[in-house]
Design a protein around this motif. Structure first.
Motif, PDB file in Angstrom:
ATOM      1  N   ARG A 193       0.842  -1.197   0.000  1.00  0.00           N
ATOM      2  CA  ARG A 193       0.000   0.000   0.000  1.00  0.00           C
ATOM      3  C   ARG A 193       0.884   1.257   0.000  1.00  0.00           C
ATOM      4  N   THR A 194       0.306   2.365  -0.411  1.00  0.00           N
ATOM      5  CA  THR A 194       1.027   3.652  -0.445  1.00  0.00           C
ATOM      6  C   THR A 194       0.935   4.308   0.918  1.00  0.00           C
ATOM      7  N   GLY A 195       2.051   4.349   1.642  1.00  0.00           N
ATOM      8  CA  GLY A 195       2.047   4.977   2.967  1.00  0.00           C
ATOM      9  C   GLY A 195       2.177   6.484   2.885  1.00  0.00           C
ATOM     10  N   LYS A 196       1.726   7.154   3.933  1.00  0.00           N
ATOM     11  CA  LYS A 196       1.795   8.616   4.003  1.00  0.00           C
ATOM     12  C   LYS A 196       2.743   9.087   5.097  1.00  0.00           C
ATOM     13  N   GLY A 197       3.587   8.196   5.558  1.00  0.00           N
ATOM     14  CA  GLY A 197       4.520   8.599   6.611  1.00  0.00           C
ATOM     15  C   GLY A 197       3.853   8.796   7.956  1.00  0.00           C
ATOM     16  N   GLU A 198       2.695   8.137   8.175  1.00  0.00           N
ATOM     17  CA  GLU A 198       1.961   8.315   9.421  1.00  0.00           C
ATOM     18  C   GLU A 198       2.399   7.264  10.435  1.00  0.00           C
ATOM     19  N   PHE A 199       2.625   7.717  11.665  1.00  0.00           N
ATOM     20  CA  PHE A 199       3.029   6.814  12.734  1.00  0.00           C
ATOM     21  C   PHE A 199       1.788   6.373  13.525  1.00  0.00           C
ATOM     22  N   SER A 200       1.757   5.095  13.837  1.00  0.00           N
ATOM     23  CA  SER A 200       0.670   4.555  14.661  1.00  0.00           C
ATOM     24  C   SER A 200       1.230   3.399  15.483  1.00  0.00           C
ATOM     25  N   LYS A 201       0.445   2.970  16.459  1.00  0.00           N
ATOM     26  CA  LYS A 201       0.900   1.861  17.303  1.00  0.00           C
ATOM     27  C   LYS A 201       0.799   0.560  16.524  1.00  0.00           C
ATOM     28  N   LEU A 202       1.891  -0.202  16.503  1.00  0.00           N
ATOM     29  CA  LEU A 202       1.971  -1.424  15.696  1.00  0.00           C
ATOM     30  C   LEU A 202       2.305  -2.621  16.564  1.00  0.00           C
ATOM     31  N   ASP A 203       1.710  -3.767  16.199  1.00  0.00           N
ATOM     32  CA  ASP A 203       2.135  -5.048  16.752  1.00  0.00           C
ATOM     33  C   ASP A 203       3.286  -5.527  15.871  1.00  0.00           C
TER      34      ASP A 203
END
Length: 492
Positions: A332-342
């Motif tokens: 997918r095309t990311g937007k450089g957004e940070f989020s909580k990841l497993d």
């Protein structure tokens, strides 16, 4: 003559009081010293003009002491216009004043004639006032102003008039009575009037000129600072733009690198999707066959068997959907957004995608993870990092023939960091290539573009982490990825 002493004192007082008031806005200790010293000289003239009104001992002691202090204070103030006075000069002039005062007091209290004391007094100040001339000449070299010229001429006028009086007394043509109206006294008072006016005007001129120069220097410095601040702001904006461009380049390279690597994984994708789709097709055909047999035989189909087959169809469909979801996450095309990841699940998804490639290369994958393997980050970019490291490890074991190929993926929590270790037992990296592993357009593989590992290190750095490796040629390579595990390291 006594009135002339008091008029002279009034002139000293008014001139220096006016200077004090006029220069008060500058809040300068030098201006205060100059004005206060002039007021001391005014008090001295009042005392020297009070013979017959106060005791002669007081006239001699306080009159000369106040005069010496006032004169020395003005000389110090003049010297201070160009910085702190020289310590040797301070000691020298101080000693000269003390010795002269001591000589005058000694002569007075030993009963020496008044004329002798007056000769000492006028001779001393004739020499002492040459300091004004020397100060004016010295300041004329650096300031080149009318003020320095005024001070220089004031020194000559004061020293000249006092010197004429001293010579007149020593040659017997001058008055020995301090209050007698005589030509030599007229010369002294005229010199005092003219000298003190020139001296005060010269000091004020030099002081204001210096204040103006200082103000201009401060304004120039402020202008330079503002210019530097503007340049710094422009550089900061340019740097921000460059950093933004860098992030966009990394994002685009991430997508390009994924697209470039897609070809190598096409077979894996096809195989992964083909299995659940083929199974679904077979189960659907089986249902059709059962339903047809039941209709032709005039009996109901076995519901338990139909339920079992339908369950298999659901399971296979979910498997296909899960594969598609993982592929969508990966590309997918990311937007450089940070989020909580497993992060554990992210790594397992990547391993699942490359499973067919691992099987084709006869690579055994071993995983081990700690609990609570979570972090803040960009899922698209971190997918790319793990995919690069895992596919590189599998490729590195392609030429191994005499030992089992094992890919070990271990993850653990260390302080505020997550650490992911990807170890292969492949051919390793030659010593001459190890220094260029993370260089752009430098590849350890003949078919590589030299972008993957540079991009991976850049992505990890943007997440506040580090990517390092150790390699033994012929034995294998270990890549160690460290990433912050808390939102404290979330980029702003």
């Amino acid at each position: 003559m006594q009135i002339l002493f008091w008029v002279d004192a009034f002139l000293y007082l008014m001139l220096h009081a006016a200077l004090w008031y006029g220069l008060a806005r500058f809040r300068s200790p030098v201006a205060v010293l100059w004005s206060a010293s002039g007021i001391l000289s005014a008090l001295s003239l009042c005392v020297l003009g009070s013979k017959g009104l106060i005791h002669i001992d007081h006239v001699v002691v306080f009159g000369q002491l106040l005069m010496a202090l006032g004169n020395w204070g003005r000389q110090i103030a003049l010297r201070s216009l160009d910085g702190p006075p020289d310590a040797r000069w301070m000691w020298g002039m101080g000693l000269f004043n003390v010795l002269t005062l001591g000589l005058s007091f000694g002569l007075h209290f030993s009963g020496a004639p008044e004329s002798t004391i007056m000769v000492v007094f006028y001779s001393f100040y004739a020499l002492n006032c040459m300091e004004y001339y020397l100060s004016g000449r010295r300041m004329a070299e650096s300031h080149d102003s009318l003020g320095a010229t005024s001070v220089k001429w004031a020194g000559l006028v004061l020293s000249g008039s006092l010197g004429i009086k001293a010579l007149a007394m020593m040659t017997g043509v001058g008055s020995v009575d301090v209050y007698e109206a005589s030509w030599d006294h007229a010369v002294v008072f005229a010199g005092q009037f003219g000298g003190i006016v020139l001296l005060s005007v010269g000091f004020m001129q030099i002081f204001i000129d210096q204040a103006h120069r200082s103000k201009m220097a401060v304004q120039e410095q402020l202008a330079r600072q503002q210019e530097h601040a503007l340049l710094a702001e422009q550089h900061s904006q340019a740097l921000s733009d460059l950093l933004a461009e860098r992030e966009e380049i990394i994002r685009q390279l991430t997508l390009s690198n994924k697209s470039a690597g897609m070809g190598a994984l096409v077979a894996s994708f096809a195989h992964e999707l083909n299995q659940p789709l083929a199974a679904t097709l077979l189960h659907a055909e089986l249902i059709q066959s059962l339903m047809k047999s039941a209709i032709e035989g005039g009996r109901p189909a076995d519901p338990q068997l139909l339920d079992t087959v339908a369950s298999h169809i659901v399971s296979d469909t979910q498997r296909a959907a899960d594969i598609i979801r993982k592929l969508r996450n990966l590309f997918r095309t990311g937007k450089g957004e940070f989020s909580k990841l497993d992060f554990k699940q992210l790594v397992l998804d990547v391993l699942d995608i490359v499973q067919v490639k691992a099987v084709q290369n006869k690579v055994q994958v071993v995983t081990q993870f700690d609990d609570s393997f979570y972090l803040y980050g960009d899922a698209t970019q971190l997918h790319q990092v793990v995919l690069n490291l895992v596919t590189n490890a599998i490729d590195a074991m392609g030429d191994i023939e005499h030992r089992q190929r094992v890919l070990q993926v271990r993850g653990w929590v260390s302080s505020a960091y997550l650490e992911l270790e990807i170890e292969d037992n492949g051919t390793g990296i030659s010593l001459e290539k190890q220094a260029q592993v993370f260089s752009l357009f430098k590849s350890t593989k003949s078919e590589g573009m030299g972008v993957g590992l540079w991009l991976s290190q850049s992505i990890v750095a943007s997440h506040g982490g580090t990517l390092n490796f150790s390699s033994q040629p012929g034995q294998g390579t270990i890549f160690l990825l460290r990433l912050p595990s808390t939102d404290d390291m979330l980029p702003s």
